[in-house]
Enzyme design. Structure first.
Site, PDB file in Angstrom:
ATOM      1  N   LYS A  15       0.835  -1.209   0.000  1.00 19.68           N
ATOM      2  CA  LYS A  15       0.000   0.000   0.000  1.00 19.68           C
ATOM      3  C   LYS A  15       0.870   1.259   0.000  1.00 19.68           C
ATOM      4  CE  LYS A  15      -2.078  -1.076   3.904  1.00 19.68           C
ATOM      5  NZ  LYS A  15      -1.397  -2.352   4.195  1.00 19.68           N
ATOM      6  N   ARG A  91      -9.965   0.851   7.982  1.00 14.03           N
ATOM      7  CA  ARG A  91      -9.529  -0.509   8.277  1.00 14.03           C
ATOM      8  C   ARG A  91     -10.544  -1.274   9.092  1.00 14.03           C
ATOM      9  NH1 ARG A  91      -3.755   0.059   8.316  1.00 14.03           N
ATOM     10  NH2 ARG A  91      -2.714  -1.711   9.202  1.00 14.03           N
ATOM     11  N   ARG A 130      11.678  -5.766   4.844  1.00 17.26           N
ATOM     12  CA  ARG A 130      11.442  -4.333   4.626  1.00 17.26           C
ATOM     13  C   ARG A 130      12.390  -3.455   5.446  1.00 17.26           C
ATOM     14  NH1 ARG A 130       5.626  -1.929   5.437  1.00 17.26           N
ATOM     15  NH2 ARG A 130       5.906  -2.803   7.513  1.00 17.26           N
ATOM     16  N   ARG A 163      11.043  -1.549  11.019  1.00 18.14           N
ATOM     17  CA  ARG A 163       9.915  -1.215  11.899  1.00 18.14           C
ATOM     18  C   ARG A 163       9.787  -2.196  13.066  1.00 18.14           C
ATOM     19  NH1 ARG A 163       4.804   0.145   8.127  1.00 18.14           N
ATOM     20  NH2 ARG A 163       3.746  -1.079   9.706  1.00 18.14           N
ATOM     21  N   ARG A 174      -0.834  -9.035  13.026  1.00 18.35           N
ATOM     22  CA  ARG A 174      -1.380  -8.021  12.112  1.00 18.35           C
ATOM     23  C   ARG A 174      -2.200  -8.691  11.009  1.00 18.35           C
ATOM     24  NH1 ARG A 174       4.049  -5.401  10.661  1.00 18.35           N
ATOM     25  NH2 ARG A 174       2.917  -4.251   9.064  1.00 18.35           N
TER      26      ARG A 174
HETATM   27  P1  AP5 Z   1       4.885  -1.610   1.788  1.00 18.28           P
HETATM   28  O1  AP5 Z   1       4.604  -0.740   0.609  1.00 18.28           O
HETATM   29  O2  AP5 Z   1       5.619  -1.026   2.946  1.00 18.28           O
HETATM   30  O3  AP5 Z   1       3.529  -2.338   2.273  1.00 18.28           O
HETATM   31  P2  AP5 Z   1       2.289  -1.788   3.109  1.00 18.28           P
HETATM   32  O4  AP5 Z   1       1.064  -2.424   2.531  1.00 18.28           O
HETATM   33  O5  AP5 Z   1       2.327  -0.294   3.191  1.00 18.28           O
HETATM   34  O6  AP5 Z   1       2.604  -2.463   4.498  1.00 18.28           O
HETATM   35  P3  AP5 Z   1       2.443  -1.908   5.978  1.00 18.28           P
HETATM   36  O7  AP5 Z   1       3.180  -2.857   6.871  1.00 18.28           O
HETATM   37  O8  AP5 Z   1       2.806  -0.459   6.047  1.00 18.28           O
HETATM   38  O9  AP5 Z   1       0.924  -2.089   6.203  1.00 18.28           O
HETATM   39  P4  AP5 Z   1       0.224  -2.158   7.540  1.00 18.28           P
HETATM   40  O10 AP5 Z   1      -1.184  -2.019   7.083  1.00 18.28           O
HETATM   41  O11 AP5 Z   1       0.502  -3.332   8.369  1.00 18.28           O
HETATM   42  O12 AP5 Z   1       0.879  -0.968   8.375  1.00 18.28           O
HETATM   43  P5  AP5 Z   1       0.439   0.527   8.676  1.00 18.28           P
HETATM   44  O13 AP5 Z   1       1.648   1.345   8.741  1.00 18.28           O
HETATM   45  O14 AP5 Z   1      -0.667   0.918   7.789  1.00 18.28           O
HETATM   46  O15 AP5 Z   1       5.684  -2.895   1.232  1.00 18.28           O
HETATM   47  C1  AP5 Z   1       6.154  -3.908   2.105  1.00 18.28           C
HETATM   48  C2  AP5 Z   1       7.487  -4.483   1.574  1.00 18.28           C
HETATM   49  O16 AP5 Z   1       7.219  -5.164   0.347  1.00 18.28           O
HETATM   50  C3  AP5 Z   1       8.557  -3.424   1.243  1.00 18.28           C
HETATM   51  O17 AP5 Z   1       9.823  -3.919   1.602  1.00 18.28           O
HETATM   52  C4  AP5 Z   1       8.433  -3.223  -0.269  1.00 18.28           C
HETATM   53  O18 AP5 Z   1       9.666  -2.849  -0.858  1.00 18.28           O
HETATM   54  C5  AP5 Z   1       7.975  -4.601  -0.723  1.00 18.28           C
HETATM   55  N1  AP5 Z   1       7.069  -4.554  -1.874  1.00 18.28           N
HETATM   56  C6  AP5 Z   1       6.055  -3.674  -2.073  1.00 18.28           C
HETATM   57  N2  AP5 Z   1       5.413  -3.940  -3.231  1.00 18.28           N
HETATM   58  C7  AP5 Z   1       6.033  -5.041  -3.752  1.00 18.28           C
HETATM   59  C8  AP5 Z   1       5.814  -5.810  -4.957  1.00 18.28           C
HETATM   60  N3  AP5 Z   1       4.829  -5.500  -5.812  1.00 18.28           N
HETATM   61  N4  AP5 Z   1       6.645  -6.868  -5.169  1.00 18.28           N
HETATM   62  C9  AP5 Z   1       7.631  -7.179  -4.293  1.00 18.28           C
HETATM   63  N5  AP5 Z   1       7.887  -6.485  -3.171  1.00 18.28           N
HETATM   64  C10 AP5 Z   1       7.089  -5.426  -2.894  1.00 18.28           C
HETATM   65  O19 AP5 Z   1      -0.151   0.366  10.157  1.00 18.28           O
HETATM   66  C11 AP5 Z   1       0.686   0.031  11.233  1.00 18.28           C
HETATM   67  C12 AP5 Z   1      -0.134  -0.077  12.505  1.00 18.28           C
HETATM   68  O20 AP5 Z   1      -0.749   1.209  12.789  1.00 18.28           O
HETATM   69  C13 AP5 Z   1      -1.308  -1.060  12.478  1.00 18.28           C
HETATM   70  O21 AP5 Z   1      -0.905  -2.364  12.782  1.00 18.28           O
HETATM   71  C14 AP5 Z   1      -2.228  -0.446  13.542  1.00 18.28           C
HETATM   72  O22 AP5 Z   1      -1.758  -0.757  14.821  1.00 18.28           O
HETATM   73  C15 AP5 Z   1      -2.054   1.046  13.337  1.00 18.28           C
HETATM   74  N6  AP5 Z   1      -3.039   1.582  12.375  1.00 18.28           N
HETATM   75  C16 AP5 Z   1      -2.760   2.088  11.133  1.00 18.28           C
HETATM   76  N7  AP5 Z   1      -3.888   2.470  10.523  1.00 18.28           N
HETATM   77  C17 AP5 Z   1      -4.911   2.206  11.382  1.00 18.28           C
HETATM   78  C18 AP5 Z   1      -6.314   2.351  11.306  1.00 18.28           C
HETATM   79  N8  AP5 Z   1      -6.911   2.849  10.205  1.00 18.28           N
HETATM   80  N9  AP5 Z   1      -7.054   1.958  12.365  1.00 18.28           N
HETATM   81  C19 AP5 Z   1      -6.469   1.468  13.478  1.00 18.28           C
HETATM   82  N10 AP5 Z   1      -5.148   1.272  13.612  1.00 18.28           N
HETATM   83  C20 AP5 Z   1      -4.367   1.640  12.572  1.00 18.28           C
HETATM   84 MG    MG Z   2       2.589   1.081   4.788  1.00 21.62          MG
END
Ligand code: AP5
Ligand code: MG
Length: 218
Positions: A15, A91, A130, A163, A174
């Site tokens: 994402k 989410r 990552r 992270r 997660r």
């Molecule tokens: P990356 O682009 O970083 O993936 P991502 O989907 O952004 O993953 P996140 O871990 O950020 O998602 P998340 O939803 O768990 O975390 P968030 O920060 O939102 O890519 C991942 C890896 O893959 C990278 O190394 C990249 O290079 C590689 N990659 C990407 N695309 C690729 C491809 N096509 N092919 C190969 N490799 C690829 O949330 C964190 C925490 O915050 C949550 O757990 C929760 O506690 C809290 N939180 C956030 N939002 C909310 C909400 N709305 N409500 C409640 N709690 C929330």
């Molecule tokens: Mg992310």
């Protein structure tokens, strides 16, 4: 015309990677709830402290706080003018309903809701490698997208970091939370006839091309 798009999908599906490309190429502002929470943690605010207690365990931050934080950003002039790429929000169904209320109230249309889809094993592979930039947020992967110099960002020369929530046991939690709370969000948008499902098990540029096609057809 400003683009307004929601990216929904499991942790590690890409994402953040796609939201950055969409911001760079289409000008819409990336609004990542996870990035915002992590900057609050970094700044040691009350919100950051509260969010950290959930994030470190892989749990969701409570709806009320999250909705308030995101609605505040959606109302800024910058986001109103440029449009948005929502990454990580909504989410839960409660968050999706609150977002619909806000957009309806403001008369703001959504261009697309994109569900990025991969199997859980791929998520684990992606998250285990990552690395992110502490300053500009650029995302790397130790094997598939390594930085040119180890531990240093190609774009801004700042140090890279892993992270806290990318530990194997937290990744598993997660994923569990995603299946329980966020799958219903995908069904919510499918029920409204708004959803584009995209195979995210392709290279980042191919995923981007699929999103661009979905936007074109929306
Ligand atoms: P990356 O682009 O970083 O993936 P991502 O989907 O952004 O993953 P996140 O871990 O950020 O998602 P998340 O939803 O768990 O975390 P968030 O920060 O939102 O890519 C991942 C890896 O893959 C990278 O190394 C990249 O290079 C590689 N990659 C990407 N695309 C690729 C491809 N096509 N092919 C190969 N490799 C690829 O949330 C964190 C925490 O915050 C949550 O757990 C929760 O506690 C809290 N939180 C956030 N939002 C909310 C909400 N709305 N409500 C409640 N709690 C929330
Ligand atoms: Mg992310």
């Amino acid at each position: 015309m400003p683009i307004r798009i929601i990216l929904v999908g499991p942790p590690g599906v890409g994402k953040g990677t796609q939201a950055a490309l969409l911001e760079e190429r289409l000008g819409a502002k990336q609004l990542s709830s996870g990035v915002i929470f992590r900057s609050e943690i970094e700044a040691e605010t009350d919100l950051g402290q509260l969010a950290k207690s959930y994030i470190d365990r892989g749990e969701l931050v409570p709806n009320g706080i999250t909705i308030q934080m995101m609605v505040k950003r959606l109302r800024t002039d910058d986001v109103r003018q440029r449009g948005f790429v929502l990454d990580g929000f909504p989410r839960t169904v409660r968050q999706a309903e609150a977002l619909s209320e806000e957009l309806d109230k403001e008369g703001i249309p959504l261009d697309a809701v994109v569900s990025l889809e991969v199997d859980d094993e791929i998520v684990v592979e992606r998250l285990s490698g990552r690395i992110g930039c502490t300053k500009c947020g650029e995302i790397y992967h130790a094997i598939t997208k390594p930085p040119k110099r180890e531990g240093i960002c190609d774009k801004c020369n700042s140090p890279l970091f892993v992270r806290e929530d990318d530990k194997p046991e937290t990744i598993r939690e997660r994923l569990r939370v995603f299946h329980e709370n966020t799958r219903p969000v995908i069904d919510y948008y499918a029920g409204k006839g708004k959803l584009s499902r995209i195979d995210a098990n392709q290279a980042p540029e191919a995923v981007y091309a699929s999103i661009a096609t979905a936007l074109g057809e929306a």
